[in-house]
Design a protein around this motif. Structure first.
Motif, PDB file in Angstrom:
ATOM      1  N   SER A  68       0.827  -1.207   0.000  1.00 37.43           N
ATOM      2  CA  SER A  68       0.000   0.000   0.000  1.00 37.43           C
ATOM      3  C   SER A  68       0.861   1.256   0.000  1.00 37.43           C
ATOM      4  O   SER A  68       2.034   1.233   0.370  1.00 37.43           O
ATOM      5  CB  SER A  68      -0.921   0.008   1.222  1.00 37.43           C
ATOM      6  OG  SER A  68      -0.184   0.178   2.420  1.00 37.43           O
TER       7      SER A  68
ATOM      8  N   SER B  97      -3.223  -0.852  -5.503  1.00 38.34           N
ATOM      9  CA  SER B  97      -3.828  -1.242  -6.772  1.00 38.34           C
ATOM     10  C   SER B  97      -4.695  -2.481  -6.566  1.00 38.34           C
ATOM     11  O   SER B  97      -4.268  -3.448  -5.927  1.00 38.34           O
ATOM     12  CB  SER B  97      -2.740  -1.539  -7.808  1.00 38.34           C
ATOM     13  OG  SER B  97      -3.312  -2.104  -8.978  1.00 38.34           O
ATOM     14  N   LYS B  98      -5.900  -2.444  -7.097  1.00 39.09           N
ATOM     15  CA  LYS B  98      -6.787  -3.605  -6.974  1.00 39.09           C
ATOM     16  C   LYS B  98      -6.144  -4.847  -7.577  1.00 39.09           C
ATOM     17  O   LYS B  98      -6.343  -5.970  -7.089  1.00 39.09           O
ATOM     18  CB  LYS B  98      -8.120  -3.306  -7.663  1.00 39.09           C
ATOM     19  CG  LYS B  98      -9.198  -4.355  -7.419  1.00 39.09           C
ATOM     20  CD  LYS B  98     -10.435  -4.097  -8.249  1.00 39.09           C
ATOM     21  CE  LYS B  98     -10.186  -4.407  -9.715  1.00 39.09           C
ATOM     22  NZ  LYS B  98     -11.427  -4.384 -10.521  1.00 39.09           N
ATOM     23  N   GLU B  99      -5.342  -4.661  -8.616  1.00 36.11           N
ATOM     24  CA  GLU B  99      -4.692  -5.786  -9.287  1.00 36.11           C
ATOM     25  C   GLU B  99      -3.681  -6.494  -8.391  1.00 36.11           C
ATOM     26  O   GLU B  99      -3.309  -7.640  -8.654  1.00 36.11           O
ATOM     27  CB  GLU B  99      -3.996  -5.303 -10.560  1.00 36.11           C
ATOM     28  CG  GLU B  99      -4.951  -4.858 -11.650  1.00 36.11           C
ATOM     29  CD  GLU B  99      -5.822  -6.008 -12.150  1.00 36.11           C
ATOM     30  OE1 GLU B  99      -5.269  -7.079 -12.447  1.00 36.11           O
ATOM     31  OE2 GLU B  99      -7.053  -5.830 -12.229  1.00 36.11           O
ATOM     32  N   ASP B 100      -3.230  -5.820  -7.337  1.00 36.86           N
ATOM     33  CA  ASP B 100      -2.253  -6.421  -6.429  1.00 36.86           C
ATOM     34  C   ASP B 100      -2.898  -7.314  -5.373  1.00 36.86           C
ATOM     35  O   ASP B 100      -2.191  -7.955  -4.589  1.00 36.86           O
ATOM     36  CB  ASP B 100      -1.433  -5.328  -5.735  1.00 36.86           C
ATOM     37  CG  ASP B 100      -0.474  -4.632  -6.689  1.00 36.86           C
ATOM     38  OD1 ASP B 100      -0.135  -5.237  -7.725  1.00 36.86           O
ATOM     39  OD2 ASP B 100      -0.069  -3.489  -6.398  1.00 36.86           O
TER      40      ASP B 100
ATOM     41  N   THR C 216      -8.879   1.923  -1.564  1.00 35.34           N
ATOM     42  CA  THR C 216      -8.392   2.941  -0.636  1.00 35.34           C
ATOM     43  C   THR C 216      -9.104   2.833   0.705  1.00 35.34           C
ATOM     44  O   THR C 216     -10.293   2.517   0.776  1.00 35.34           O
ATOM     45  CB  THR C 216      -8.601   4.363  -1.193  1.00 35.34           C
ATOM     46  OG1 THR C 216     -10.006   4.610  -1.358  1.00 35.34           O
ATOM     47  CG2 THR C 216      -7.908   4.545  -2.523  1.00 35.34           C
TER      48      THR C 216
ATOM     49  N   LYS D 227     -10.021   0.945 -10.073  1.00 31.77           N
ATOM     50  CA  LYS D 227      -8.641   0.475 -10.175  1.00 31.77           C
ATOM     51  C   LYS D 227      -7.883   0.494  -8.851  1.00 31.77           C
ATOM     52  O   LYS D 227      -6.914  -0.243  -8.678  1.00 31.77           O
ATOM     53  CB  LYS D 227      -7.885   1.313 -11.206  1.00 31.77           C
ATOM     54  CG  LYS D 227      -8.407   1.152 -12.628  1.00 31.77           C
ATOM     55  CD  LYS D 227      -7.613   1.995 -13.608  1.00 31.77           C
ATOM     56  CE  LYS D 227      -8.123   1.811 -15.031  1.00 31.77           C
ATOM     57  NZ  LYS D 227      -7.348   2.635 -16.001  1.00 31.77           N
ATOM     58  N   LYS D 228      -8.296   1.354  -7.931  1.00 29.69           N
ATOM     59  CA  LYS D 228      -7.590   1.470  -6.652  1.00 29.69           C
ATOM     60  C   LYS D 228      -8.511   1.131  -5.492  1.00 29.69           C
ATOM     61  O   LYS D 228      -9.707   1.425  -5.513  1.00 29.69           O
ATOM     62  CB  LYS D 228      -7.028   2.882  -6.472  1.00 29.69           C
ATOM     63  CG  LYS D 228      -5.914   3.242  -7.433  1.00 29.69           C
ATOM     64  CD  LYS D 228      -5.412   4.659  -7.175  1.00 29.69           C
ATOM     65  CE  LYS D 228      -4.286   5.029  -8.130  1.00 29.69           C
ATOM     66  NZ  LYS D 228      -3.804   6.419  -7.906  1.00 29.69           N
TER      67      LYS D 228
ATOM     68  N   TRP E 164      -3.632   3.644  -0.173  1.00 26.33           N
ATOM     69  CA  TRP E 164      -4.241   3.018  -1.342  1.00 26.33           C
ATOM     70  C   TRP E 164      -3.351   1.896  -1.858  1.00 26.33           C
ATOM     71  O   TRP E 164      -2.155   1.849  -1.588  1.00 26.33           O
ATOM     72  CB  TRP E 164      -4.501   4.043  -2.448  1.00 26.33           C
ATOM     73  CG  TRP E 164      -3.265   4.605  -3.105  1.00 26.33           C
ATOM     74  CD1 TRP E 164      -2.547   5.688  -2.706  1.00 26.33           C
ATOM     75  CD2 TRP E 164      -2.608   4.089  -4.277  1.00 26.33           C
ATOM     76  NE1 TRP E 164      -1.485   5.895  -3.537  1.00 26.33           N
ATOM     77  CE2 TRP E 164      -1.498   4.931  -4.521  1.00 26.33           C
ATOM     78  CE3 TRP E 164      -2.853   3.019  -5.131  1.00 26.33           C
ATOM     79  CZ2 TRP E 164      -0.629   4.723  -5.591  1.00 26.33           C
ATOM     80  CZ3 TRP E 164      -1.988   2.813  -6.204  1.00 26.33           C
ATOM     81  CH2 TRP E 164      -0.902   3.652  -6.425  1.00 26.33           C
TER      82      TRP E 164
ATOM     83  N   LYS F 146      -8.984  -9.098  -8.061  1.00 23.31           N
ATOM     84  CA  LYS F 146      -8.638  -8.840  -9.461  1.00 23.31           C
ATOM     85  C   LYS F 146      -9.860  -8.830 -10.373  1.00 23.31           C
ATOM     86  O   LYS F 146      -9.956  -8.022 -11.297  1.00 23.31           O
ATOM     87  CB  LYS F 146      -7.622  -9.870  -9.947  1.00 23.31           C
ATOM     88  CG  LYS F 146      -6.203  -9.610  -9.473  1.00 23.31           C
ATOM     89  CD  LYS F 146      -5.225 -10.572 -10.125  1.00 23.31           C
ATOM     90  CE  LYS F 146      -3.793 -10.236  -9.735  1.00 23.31           C
ATOM     91  NZ  LYS F 146      -2.809 -11.122 -10.403  1.00 23.31           N
TER      92      LYS F 146
END
Length: 348
Positions: A44, A323-326, A306, A303-304, A321, A331
């Motif tokens: 984060s 990344s949602k992909e992380d 938070t 995409k994020k 925050w 995902k």
């Protein structure tokens, strides 16, 4: 380091919780002295100044275009709450050319064409803009009364923000606030489905997730989402934490579970083929620590992710925050956006 009043309030709140044998904490928070992990989730990133300050920051959401953030802070300028050194107020910040500007206090000095005067000596928390930006939904707690959370709404009419109203006084909204319970932080999926967090002595556990539906134009009696998604501990949601297909929900929970990392963690629950919400799955070490991960939500572009983080059992929180992909379990999670304006027909 955060302001020293944060830690002073933790002690004050512990005393309040003992009065009347209450086991309830503030919404989405603990109230004891800090301990344990002092490092946030490694993946984060700190939102930084001016969103974060020497006070405590929590519960951030965004306008539909992502250019305005609304969140809770105890920074200098917040209204003093009697009987406690800790002051929760709602603040708003604009993003200009990718840079967050100095937050504005939504209090008595604000121009009503800029924002609403909604902050009081009460604890004002959990704000969200409607999708058209003409409504702000939030929760208000009376200082020292941990079971007093009620849902409120404020509306902009002809470009001017009006006075805040209790949901029970607004015909378009379900009358779900009670004199003895805590109703807070709903997820308004549509004009006929609202999830909300509910705590009522003798009815719920510490805090459960419920829903209220409108059928044939009439709001029905609220019902619990059931024993699988709700635990004996505190379970609640935060804005935009439902997927667009309605089958997944992000949950903040202090549940006692082998997969818990400690404190508040972020979890995900999914519906089965019969539409029943299942036991939540922990989102994992990429986001959860033994500290407090509370009230995380999504940016409008999805995409994020938070929300706030702080050491275990403290109010010493900043907004961060990731990344949602992380986050592997998120995902494929496609979140809903800001809630609809259920007062749209009465805006003029």
């Amino acid at each position: 380091m955060k302001d020293s009043s944060v830690m002073k309030f933790c002690s004050t709140l512990s005393v309040l919780m003992l009065v009347g044998n209450l086991s309830y904490a503030m919404p989405g928070m603990h109230g004891a002295e800090g301990s344990g992990v002092t490092e946030p989730p490694a993946a984060s990133k700190d939102m930084g100044a001016p969103i974060n300050s020497s006070g405590s920051e929590i519960e951030i959401t965004y306008s539909a275009d992502g250019k305005t953030a609304i969140f809770v802070s105890t920074r200098k300028g917040s209204i003093e709450s009697p009987g406690t050194p800790y002051n929760f107020d709602i603040w708003m910040a604009r993003n200009v050319d990718g840079v967050w500007q100095e937050p504005i206090h939504l209090g008595p000095d604000i121009d009503p064409t800029v924002g609403p005067n909604i902050n009081t000596a009460a604890w004002d928390l959990e704000p969200s803009f409607s999708d058209d930006g003409n409504v702000i939904y939030f929760t208000r707690y009376e200082p020292g009364n941990l079971l007093s959370g009620d849902l409120y709404v404020v509306q902009k009419v002809n470009g001017v923000w009006q006075s805040a109203r209790n949901w029970n006084d607004v015909p378009e909204l379900p009358s779900i606030n009670t004199p003895t319970g805590e109703e807070h932080c709903p997820i308004i999926v549509s004009d006929s489905l609202i999830y909300f967090n509910y705590s009522q002595p003798g009815v719920t556990q510490e805090s459960d997730i419920w829903k209220v539906e409108k059928k044939d134009g009439v709001w029905q009696k609220p019902v619990s989402l059931g024993a699988k998604i709700n635990s004996p501990q505190r379970d609640h949601m935060h804005w935009t934490g439902v997927s667009k297909d309605g089958k997944s929900m992000v949950v903040t929970s202090t549940r006692v579970d082998p997969d818990s990392r400690g404190g508040h963690d972020m979890w995900i629950s999914r519906q089965d083929a019969n539409g029943e919400w299942q036991k939540p799955i922990n989102l994992g070490d990429v986001i959860n620590t033994s500290g407090e991960e509370m009230c995380w939500t999504f940016t409008p572009d999805g995409k994020k992710f938070t929300g706030s983080w702080g050491p275990h059992n403290t109010f010493d929180t900043d907004i961060r925050w990731i990344s949602k992909e992380d986050i592997p379990l998120l995902k494929k999670f496609d979140p809903i956006g800001p809630p609809p304006n259920l007062l749209a027909k009465t805006r003029k």
